[in-house]
Design a protein around this motif. Structure first.
Motif, PDB file in Angstrom:
ATOM      1  N   UNK A 101       0.841  -1.287  -0.116  1.00 39.87           N
ATOM      2  CA  UNK A 101      -0.099  -0.076   0.032  1.00 39.87           C
ATOM      3  C   UNK A 101       0.957   1.298   0.061  1.00 39.87           C
TER       4      UNK A 101
ATOM      5  N   UNK B  16      -1.157   3.696  -2.251  1.00 41.23           N
ATOM      6  CA  UNK B  16      -2.755   3.546  -2.065  1.00 41.23           C
ATOM      7  C   UNK B  16      -3.627   4.444  -1.234  1.00 41.23           C
TER       8      UNK B  16
ATOM      9  N   UNK C 106      -4.357   7.237  -3.925  1.00 47.17           N
ATOM     10  CA  UNK C 106      -5.229   6.657  -4.903  1.00 47.17           C
ATOM     11  C   UNK C 106      -6.809   6.488  -3.937  1.00 47.17           C
ATOM     12  N   UNK C 107      -6.604   6.153  -3.041  1.00 39.91           N
ATOM     13  CA  UNK C 107      -8.010   5.974  -2.359  1.00 39.91           C
ATOM     14  C   UNK C 107      -8.591   7.226  -1.780  1.00 39.91           C
TER      15      UNK C 107
ATOM     16  N   UNK D  44     -10.237   8.190  -5.148  1.00 40.77           N
ATOM     17  CA  UNK D  44     -11.442   7.425  -5.281  1.00 40.77           C
ATOM     18  C   UNK D  44     -12.900   7.791  -4.495  1.00 40.77           C
ATOM     19  N   UNK D  45     -12.472   8.381  -3.166  1.00 41.03           N
ATOM     20  CA  UNK D  45     -13.390   8.760  -2.402  1.00 41.03           C
ATOM     21  C   UNK D  45     -14.139   9.704  -2.740  1.00 41.03           C
ATOM     22  N   UNK D  46     -13.452  10.705  -3.450  1.00 41.18           N
ATOM     23  CA  UNK D  46     -13.713  11.953  -4.155  1.00 41.18           C
ATOM     24  C   UNK D  46     -14.150  11.781  -5.594  1.00 41.18           C
ATOM     25  N   UNK D  47     -14.487  10.523  -5.821  1.00 40.31           N
ATOM     26  CA  UNK D  47     -15.022  10.025  -7.276  1.00 40.31           C
ATOM     27  C   UNK D  47     -14.271  10.753  -8.479  1.00 40.31           C
ATOM     28  N   UNK D  48     -12.801  10.547  -8.256  1.00 41.39           N
ATOM     29  CA  UNK D  48     -12.075  11.309  -9.049  1.00 41.39           C
ATOM     30  C   UNK D  48     -11.163   9.996 -10.048  1.00 41.39           C
TER      31      UNK D  48
ATOM     32  N   UNK E 241      -2.031  -6.941  -3.253  1.00 41.18           N
ATOM     33  CA  UNK E 241      -2.225  -5.757  -2.286  1.00 41.18           C
ATOM     34  C   UNK E 241      -3.960  -5.952  -2.052  1.00 41.18           C
TER      35      UNK E 241
ATOM     36  N   UNK F 152      -6.289  -6.755   1.177  1.00 43.36           N
ATOM     37  CA  UNK F 152      -7.097  -5.318   1.828  1.00 43.36           C
ATOM     38  C   UNK F 152      -8.410  -5.888   1.811  1.00 43.36           C
TER      39      UNK F 152
ATOM     40  N   UNK G 218     -14.816   6.288 -14.685  1.00 48.98           N
ATOM     41  CA  UNK G 218     -15.943   6.098 -14.233  1.00 48.98           C
ATOM     42  C   UNK G 218     -16.829   7.463 -13.782  1.00 48.98           C
TER      43      UNK G 218
ATOM     44  N   UNK H 184     -19.186  10.292 -12.311  1.00 51.26           N
ATOM     45  CA  UNK H 184     -19.536  10.693 -10.932  1.00 51.26           C
ATOM     46  C   UNK H 184     -20.639  10.121 -10.464  1.00 51.26           C
TER      47      UNK H 184
ATOM     48  N   UNK I 141     -19.612   3.547  -7.770  1.00 49.25           N
ATOM     49  CA  UNK I 141     -18.928   4.110  -6.575  1.00 49.25           C
ATOM     50  C   UNK I 141     -19.550   3.545  -5.078  1.00 49.25           C
TER      51      UNK I 141
ATOM     52  N   UNK J  23     -12.364   0.244  -5.405  1.00 45.45           N
ATOM     53  CA  UNK J  23     -12.089   0.648  -6.732  1.00 45.45           C
ATOM     54  C   UNK J  23     -10.891   1.259  -6.759  1.00 45.45           C
TER      55      UNK J  23
ATOM     56  N   UNK K 214      -8.446   3.398  -9.913  1.00 43.21           N
ATOM     57  CA  UNK K 214      -8.686   3.922 -11.391  1.00 43.21           C
ATOM     58  C   UNK K 214      -7.710   3.437 -12.458  1.00 43.21           C
TER      59      UNK K 214
ATOM     60  N   UNK L 124      -4.906   1.461 -12.217  1.00 43.62           N
ATOM     61  CA  UNK L 124      -3.229   1.747 -11.990  1.00 43.62           C
ATOM     62  C   UNK L 124      -2.593   0.686 -11.710  1.00 43.62           C
TER      63      UNK L 124
END
Lengths: 321, 321
Positions: free
Chosen positions: A111, A116, A119-120, A123-127, B107, B111, B263, B265, B270, B277, B279, B281
């Motif tokens: 991680x 990670x 990146x997380x 992802x939480x912000x839907x980016x 990983x 997780x 993806x 918004x 999500x 999820x 992106x 990577x």
């Protein structure tokens, strides 16, 4: 009939059966306390206590001969004054936690290397973000401080994942273990740190390991190194670690243990840069194979105890391990 | 002098030197386009293009003989109409991504098994929680759908981590690979799924793999199974997967690929329960060893091309692989 108290929260019917069968072979009966606590009014009945009961609960066990702790780390049971008399033997469950904690170390190391937490957040912000530099366990130089069951289980896995070098550092000299590319003593630690990209710490909490990763030694790690600690928080100078992370000397750290635990809401560790915190879960008892192994280790030492042999996982309180 | 366009974003000075040296040996000069794009006004100069340029950029390369894509998955280059003529050879960089994507799979699998998304939520709120049931790769039954470079690199590592069984499922019958405990064909998939605790998918995007993990097949997975996909999102019936996660039939899934990417918004993925999820990577080019390997594979096939041999990573556009 002599009696055993088995006080822990994880026993399945199969575990109970296995403990009762071994106990019967050794001339004991077993009372189970599934809340993990030894009731004071009954404590004097037991010659043996196995489980996770609190240090303060042992004093009432006036006839106690052996306390087998279901944890691997028994630093909270070192204080002589918690025992009803100095003759009580202490043993731990070192050997039950190697697999689960090794998997934790692999997970958090990947991680960190693979960014990670960042990146997380995306992802939480839907980016969507694809371009953060990553590193790999494959080809990395890894030093493992503490080469017991946990360190060695990780060493085997790190080599299978293609680490370039896996070095072990332990208290005393020992014949080379094939799990490691090379083995060093604590006295040689300063010479190993500058060539360490990932430092994994799996040490017991003893006076000797207190702040073994000092400010000076953190500075000896190369720029961009990573630190993972699954042993005891006391092994690291936490102030110095936070500075090295916030200042960018270290690329990241993963702490499953820290000082104090639980961590207070206002502690600066929560806000430290590139720090992956977990609430002391790497070795928790929810993993079936850990529990199975814990019970098997107790039964093995119960046979040793009943036949007058030395306990295999005996802990010398005067030494701390 | 014949010319090569090397259009990608990751080349280091060492990579350039290696490409130029091999090109010179084969009678070529090289132009580098570090933004990864092939300029239309110069495209006709090149006999060979290596890199990540967009499908639409190839049409202008009137004299193109070979396009070596720096990706492993070349589904976006399958449409015959993007090429200036049908004779253009296509090859991919399968073999560069095995290590990095295998580490990604390990990983995210750990997780999921170790409940990290839930523990991370607790940590973000500065809480302390120690008791969520965990599982382990050690002792698990793993099925790998797609047994190329990526699947096989993961298989080797999963076995080193103590998986109970690692089964491979591939398009066609093939002699047993020692990386796997057993090897099956797509036609046998339905019989393998019910004994699968962790399903790892590393398939190319072809008509044959489209929705290969259908609603019916998701139902064949045992209650509490996990799905990890690093190949192409099209391989899964995403609607059915979301239902199986939200309804609790599956314990979790990790998707590095999905439909569509990026993806939007407002996409229901999500908010899907127990879904990790990332992106796309898992195979990104920021890992040094991946880039090194990518360049080495191109240079190897450049020698094959120049001496009239078959390209080692040739992709047949009529088959899709």
């Amino acid at each position: 009939m002599k009696k055993i108290a088995a006080a822990d929260v994880f026993f399945t019917p199969e575990h109970r059966e296995q403990i009762e069968k071994t106990a019967a072979e050794c001339g004991y009966t077993v009372d189970f306390y599934p809340d993990g606590h030894l009731p004071p009014e009954r404590a004097a009945e037991y010659e043996i206590v196995y489980g996770c009961c609190l240090p303060g609960e042992l004093k009432a066990a006036a006839n106690l001969k052996w306390f087998c702790c279901s944890f691997a780390g028994v630093d909270i049971y070192m204080d002589e004054s918690i025992y009803p008399h100095p003759g009580v033997l202490l043993s731990n469950s070192s050997g039950a936690y190697g697999i689960t904690i090794a998997e934790h170390i692999i997970m958090v190391t990947l991680m960190l290397l693979r960014r990670m937490p960042e990146f997380e957040k995306v992802v939480r912000e839907r980016g969507w973000l694809r371009t953060l530099p990553m590193r790999s366990i494959c080809g990395s130089s890894i030093t493992i401080l503490g080469t017991g069951d946990i360190g060695t289980n990780f060493a085997v896995r790190a080599r299978a994942l293609g680490a370039k070098a896996v070095r072990g550092v332990r208290r005393t000299q020992k014949a080379g273990d094939p799990a490691y590319d090379a083995m060093y003593t604590f006295a040689e630690l300063d010479s190993v740190l500058p060539k360490t990209e990932i430092l994994v710490m799996a040490l017991p909490g003893t006076p000797e390991t207190h702040h073994i990763l000092s400010r000076e030694r953190i500075a000896l790690l190369p720029e961009g190194a990573y630190v993972v600690n699954v042993g005891r928080g006391s092994a690291i100078d936490q102030e110095a670690l936070m500075e090295a992370l916030n200042g960018g000397h270290l690329a990241g750290a993963a702490l499953d243990v820290m000082v104090p635990e639980p961590l207070p809401k206002d502690h600066p560790l929560w806000d430290t840069k590139n720090l992956l915190l977990t609430p002391h879960i790497s070795g928790n008892m929810s993993l079936g194979i850990t529990c199975d192994r814990d019970v098997a280790l107790f039964c093995e030492d119960l046979k040793n105890f009943a036949s007058g042999k030395k306990l295999k996982r005996f802990v010398d309180r005067s030494l701390g391990y």
